[in-house]
Motif scaffolding. Structure first.
Motif, PDB file in Angstrom:
ATOM      1  N   ALA A  83     -73.291  -7.403   1.273  1.00  0.00           N
ATOM      2  CA  ALA A  83     -71.951  -7.766   1.033  1.00  0.00           C
ATOM      3  C   ALA A  83     -70.939  -6.896   1.189  1.00  0.00           C
ATOM      4  O   ALA A  83     -69.530  -6.971   1.943  1.00  0.00           O
ATOM      5  CB  ALA A  83     -71.801  -8.773  -0.136  1.00  0.00           C
ATOM      6  N   THR A  84     -71.172  -5.539   0.494  1.00  0.00           N
ATOM      7  CA  THR A  84     -70.282  -4.603   0.669  1.00  0.00           C
ATOM      8  C   THR A  84     -70.247  -3.856   1.879  1.00  0.00           C
ATOM      9  O   THR A  84     -69.201  -3.620   2.401  1.00  0.00           O
ATOM     10  CB  THR A  84     -70.642  -3.650  -0.439  1.00  0.00           C
ATOM     11  N   LEU A  85     -71.160  -3.961   2.569  1.00  0.00           N
ATOM     12  CA  LEU A  85     -71.451  -3.599   4.043  1.00  0.00           C
ATOM     13  C   LEU A  85     -70.566  -4.203   5.044  1.00  0.00           C
ATOM     14  O   LEU A  85     -69.959  -3.914   5.836  1.00  0.00           O
ATOM     15  CB  LEU A  85     -72.788  -3.423   4.615  1.00  0.00           C
ATOM     16  N   SER A  86     -70.824  -5.691   4.783  1.00  0.00           N
ATOM     17  CA  SER A  86     -69.984  -6.502   5.698  1.00  0.00           C
ATOM     18  C   SER A  86     -68.282  -6.185   5.414  1.00  0.00           C
ATOM     19  O   SER A  86     -67.758  -6.196   6.489  1.00  0.00           O
ATOM     20  CB  SER A  86     -70.321  -7.981   5.493  1.00  0.00           C
ATOM     21  N   ILE A  87     -68.185  -6.064   4.288  1.00  0.00           N
ATOM     22  CA  ILE A  87     -66.437  -5.638   3.947  1.00  0.00           C
ATOM     23  C   ILE A  87     -66.045  -4.476   4.804  1.00  0.00           C
ATOM     24  O   ILE A  87     -65.230  -4.302   5.484  1.00  0.00           O
ATOM     25  CB  ILE A  87     -66.255  -5.663   2.491  1.00  0.00           C
ATOM     26  N   PHE A  88     -67.002  -3.411   4.693  1.00  0.00           N
ATOM     27  CA  PHE A  88     -66.838  -2.251   5.150  1.00  0.00           C
ATOM     28  C   PHE A  88     -66.622  -2.417   6.615  1.00  0.00           C
ATOM     29  O   PHE A  88     -66.002  -1.609   7.191  1.00  0.00           O
ATOM     30  CB  PHE A  88     -68.256  -1.070   4.637  1.00  0.00           C
ATOM     31  N   ALA A  89     -67.727  -3.092   7.087  1.00  0.00           N
ATOM     32  CA  ALA A  89     -67.690  -3.305   8.733  1.00  0.00           C
ATOM     33  C   ALA A  89     -66.456  -3.832   9.185  1.00  0.00           C
ATOM     34  O   ALA A  89     -65.813  -3.451  10.369  1.00  0.00           O
ATOM     35  CB  ALA A  89     -68.712  -3.941   9.140  1.00  0.00           C
ATOM     36  N   PHE A  90     -65.877  -4.859   8.492  1.00  0.00           N
ATOM     37  CA  PHE A  90     -64.662  -5.424   8.899  1.00  0.00           C
ATOM     38  C   PHE A  90     -63.553  -4.554   8.887  1.00  0.00           C
ATOM     39  O   PHE A  90     -62.862  -4.577   9.711  1.00  0.00           O
ATOM     40  CB  PHE A  90     -64.486  -6.852   7.919  1.00  0.00           C
ATOM     41  N   THR A  91     -63.315  -3.662   7.725  1.00  0.00           N
ATOM     42  CA  THR A  91     -62.147  -2.772   7.592  1.00  0.00           C
ATOM     43  C   THR A  91     -62.282  -1.899   8.433  1.00  0.00           C
ATOM     44  O   THR A  91     -61.325  -1.505   9.092  1.00  0.00           O
ATOM     45  CB  THR A  91     -62.377  -2.184   6.181  1.00  0.00           C
ATOM     46  N   PHE A  92     -63.475  -1.255   8.954  1.00  0.00           N
ATOM     47  CA  PHE A  92     -63.725  -0.275   9.882  1.00  0.00           C
ATOM     48  C   PHE A  92     -63.099  -0.816  11.076  1.00  0.00           C
ATOM     49  O   PHE A  92     -62.443  -0.407  11.925  1.00  0.00           O
ATOM     50  CB  PHE A  92     -65.124   0.214  10.123  1.00  0.00           C
ATOM     51  N   ALA A  93     -63.670  -2.150  11.721  1.00  0.00           N
ATOM     52  CA  ALA A  93     -63.253  -2.430  12.895  1.00  0.00           C
ATOM     53  C   ALA A  93     -61.951  -2.972  13.046  1.00  0.00           C
ATOM     54  O   ALA A  93     -61.225  -2.446  14.027  1.00  0.00           O
ATOM     55  CB  ALA A  93     -64.194  -3.885  13.109  1.00  0.00           C
ATOM     56  N   THR A  94     -61.443  -3.693  11.903  1.00  0.00           N
ATOM     57  CA  THR A  94     -59.836  -3.892  12.269  1.00  0.00           C
ATOM     58  C   THR A  94     -58.880  -2.683  12.111  1.00  0.00           C
ATOM     59  O   THR A  94     -57.760  -2.770  12.826  1.00  0.00           O
ATOM     60  CB  THR A  94     -59.444  -4.898  11.241  1.00  0.00           C
ATOM     61  N   SER A  95     -59.402  -1.723  11.087  1.00  0.00           N
ATOM     62  CA  SER A  95     -58.686  -0.624  10.966  1.00  0.00           C
ATOM     63  C   SER A  95     -58.238   0.314  12.412  1.00  0.00           C
ATOM     64  O   SER A  95     -57.377   1.236  12.578  1.00  0.00           O
ATOM     65  CB  SER A  95     -58.800   0.321   9.694  1.00  0.00           C
ATOM     66  N   HIS A  96     -59.454   0.194  12.966  1.00  0.00           N
ATOM     67  CA  HIS A  96     -59.137   0.991  14.250  1.00  0.00           C
ATOM     68  C   HIS A  96     -59.203   0.234  15.429  1.00  0.00           C
ATOM     69  O   HIS A  96     -59.358   0.585  16.719  1.00  0.00           O
ATOM     70  CB  HIS A  96     -60.656   1.517  14.391  1.00  0.00           C
ATOM     71  N   ALA A  97     -58.863  -0.870  15.288  1.00  0.00           N
ATOM     72  CA  ALA A  97     -58.601  -1.977  16.452  1.00  0.00           C
ATOM     73  C   ALA A  97     -57.246  -1.544  17.057  1.00  0.00           C
ATOM     74  O   ALA A  97     -56.401  -1.589  16.429  1.00  0.00           O
ATOM     75  CB  ALA A  97     -58.744  -3.406  16.170  1.00  0.00           C
ATOM     76  N   GLU A  98     -57.211  -1.495  18.422  1.00  0.00           N
ATOM     77  CA  GLU A  98     -55.980  -1.330  19.124  1.00  0.00           C
ATOM     78  C   GLU A  98     -56.017  -2.418  20.152  1.00  0.00           C
ATOM     79  O   GLU A  98     -56.550  -2.532  20.976  1.00  0.00           O
ATOM     80  CB  GLU A  98     -56.107   0.104  19.936  1.00  0.00           C
ATOM     81  N   HIS A  99     -54.818  -3.069  19.535  1.00  0.00           N
ATOM     82  CA  HIS A  99     -54.598  -4.581  20.349  1.00  0.00           C
ATOM     83  C   HIS A  99     -53.868  -4.280  21.867  1.00  0.00           C
ATOM     84  O   HIS A  99     -54.145  -5.054  22.692  1.00  0.00           O
ATOM     85  CB  HIS A  99     -54.260  -5.527  19.354  1.00  0.00           C
ATOM     86  N   GLU A 100     -53.126  -3.413  21.953  1.00  0.00           N
ATOM     87  CA  GLU A 100     -52.572  -3.446  23.159  1.00  0.00           C
ATOM     88  C   GLU A 100     -53.195  -2.897  24.411  1.00  0.00           C
ATOM     89  O   GLU A 100     -54.319  -2.011  24.172  1.00  0.00           O
ATOM     90  CB  GLU A 100     -51.568  -2.201  23.058  1.00  0.00           C
ATOM     91  N   ASP A 101     -53.464  -3.633  25.472  1.00  0.00           N
ATOM     92  CA  ASP A 101     -54.326  -3.497  26.505  1.00  0.00           C
ATOM     93  C   ASP A 101     -55.580  -3.357  26.537  1.00  0.00           C
ATOM     94  O   ASP A 101     -56.467  -2.897  27.290  1.00  0.00           O
ATOM     95  CB  ASP A 101     -53.838  -2.193  27.467  1.00  0.00           C
ATOM     96  N   LYS A 102     -56.049  -4.143  25.507  1.00  0.00           N
ATOM     97  CA  LYS A 102     -57.733  -4.126  25.230  1.00  0.00           C
ATOM     98  C   LYS A 102     -57.774  -5.768  25.080  1.00  0.00           C
ATOM     99  O   LYS A 102     -57.323  -6.418  24.527  1.00  0.00           O
ATOM    100  CB  LYS A 102     -58.074  -3.497  23.965  1.00  0.00           C
ATOM    101  N   ILE A 103     -59.124  -6.018  25.815  1.00  0.00           N
ATOM    102  CA  ILE A 103     -59.633  -7.339  25.408  1.00  0.00           C
ATOM    103  C   ILE A 103     -60.393  -7.307  24.100  1.00  0.00           C
ATOM    104  O   ILE A 103     -60.813  -6.504  23.920  1.00  0.00           O
ATOM    105  CB  ILE A 103     -60.758  -7.641  26.525  1.00  0.00           C
ATOM    106  N   GLN A 104     -59.787  -8.442  23.335  1.00  0.00           N
ATOM    107  CA  GLN A 104     -60.469  -8.459  21.974  1.00  0.00           C
ATOM    108  C   GLN A 104     -61.603  -9.357  21.836  1.00  0.00           C
ATOM    109  O   GLN A 104     -61.250 -10.717  22.405  1.00  0.00           O
ATOM    110  CB  GLN A 104     -59.169  -8.924  21.053  1.00  0.00           C
ATOM    111  N   ILE A 105     -62.703  -9.136  21.397  1.00  0.00           N
ATOM    112  CA  ILE A 105     -63.942  -9.991  21.251  1.00  0.00           C
ATOM    113  C   ILE A 105     -64.345 -10.058  19.935  1.00  0.00           C
ATOM    114  O   ILE A 105     -64.529  -9.018  19.025  1.00  0.00           O
ATOM    115  CB  ILE A 105     -65.046  -9.073  22.005  1.00  0.00           C
TER     116      ILE A 105
END
Length: 278
Positions: A13-35
């Motif tokens: 459960a902790t790992l899933s929260i970490f994975a989500f935080t990592f992914a979203t905090s590093h997501a650059e939405h400009e000019d990238k396809i979001q999957i």
């Protein structure tokens, strides 16, 4: 290379929260396809992240395989898979509203549920399709620009159970007029090279013979019910004779690489086609 897990106290459960935080905090939405990836533990890829944290993550392999296609724009792959999750749980727990509904700019959403639904949802064959339709309706409302992609489950359960689940998923996809990503036969073909080559081993320490505990101990995780965990066949010669040693069918890194490769193969022409229509 030796791996010592006794110091690790990261729950899934902790790992899933970490994975989500990592992914979203590093997501650059400009000019990238979001999957976005939605699903259970077979999507979350939790154990490889704990056991081999320096290895490429499942979602990163998808991103890099798509990046290897020179004509495709860069992508951002967000993995919101969660161990033990089923569709009703995703919705009723509030996790959908908190984590999924407000993600910006999604272009593609892969949905892979069914294994936990079968074991946790009462009256599964009637309620699972209803739950699936409900989730798709929510995704359409919250992410109207996204292509919704139902997926079949991988060969995790026995063939009869897998067929039951996947037939319901196929029916939902057909009724919703959505393109189905049928990962099941592709993964099954890969398994023919070796029936246990794509899954990790997770075996209760309590079932290891006392005289072999000194070997097993260095591979034990620190969960409440300690298990010997390895991602490959390195201990098969020592413990492979024990009943249930190969029982866990969760993908290892090789298994996730199969799913990632087939996902990229599926998605690359879809991206090209959608871009050509703009």
């Amino acid at each position: 290379m030796r791996h010592r897990f006794s110091f690790l106290r990261i729950s899934l459960a902790t790992l899933s929260i970490f994975a989500f935080t990592f992914a979203t905090s590093h997501a650059e939405h400009e000019d990238k396809i979001q999957i976005l990836l939605l699903g259970d533990s077979s999507t979350a890829a939790g154990m490889p992240k704990v056991v081999a944290p320096k290895e490429l993550r499942f979602e990163d392999v998808i991103r890099l395989l798509l990046a290897a296609e020179a004509d495709l724009p860069p992508t951002n792959v967000i993995n919101l898979g969660l161990s033990g999750e089923f569709i009703r749980g995703l919705i009723d727990s509030g996790r959908y509203e908190a984590k999924v509904s407000k993600l910006p700019g999604l272009d593609y959403i892969f949905i892979r549920y069914g294994l936990n639904d079968d074991s946790k949802r009462e009256n599964f064959e009637a309620n699972f399709p209803k739950d699936y339709h409900e989730l798709l309706a929510k995704l359409r409302t919250d992410h109207p620009q996204a292509m919704l992609i139902p997926m079949t489950v991988i060969p995790f359960a026995d063939e009869k159970t897998s067929t039951k689940i996947n037939n319901l998923i196929r029916a939902v996809a057909s009724e919703e007029k959505l393109t189905l990503f049928d990962i099941y036969p592709l993964y099954a073909v890969a398994l023919k090279r070796g029936p246990d080559m794509l899954n990790y081993r997770a075996y209760p320490l309590s079932k290891i013979p006392d005289n072999l505990r000194s070997i097993a101990q260095r591979y034990v995780n620190a969960e409440a019910d300690p298990k010997v965990v390895v991602l490959d066949n390195r201990l098969d010669a020592i413990f492979g004779h024990l009943p249930g040693w190969f029982r866990d069918r969760h993908p290892n890194i090789a298994g996730y690489n199969v799913i990632a490769t087939e996902t990229a193969k599926f998605l690359a022409p879809v991206i090209r086609e959608r871009r050509a229509k703009k």
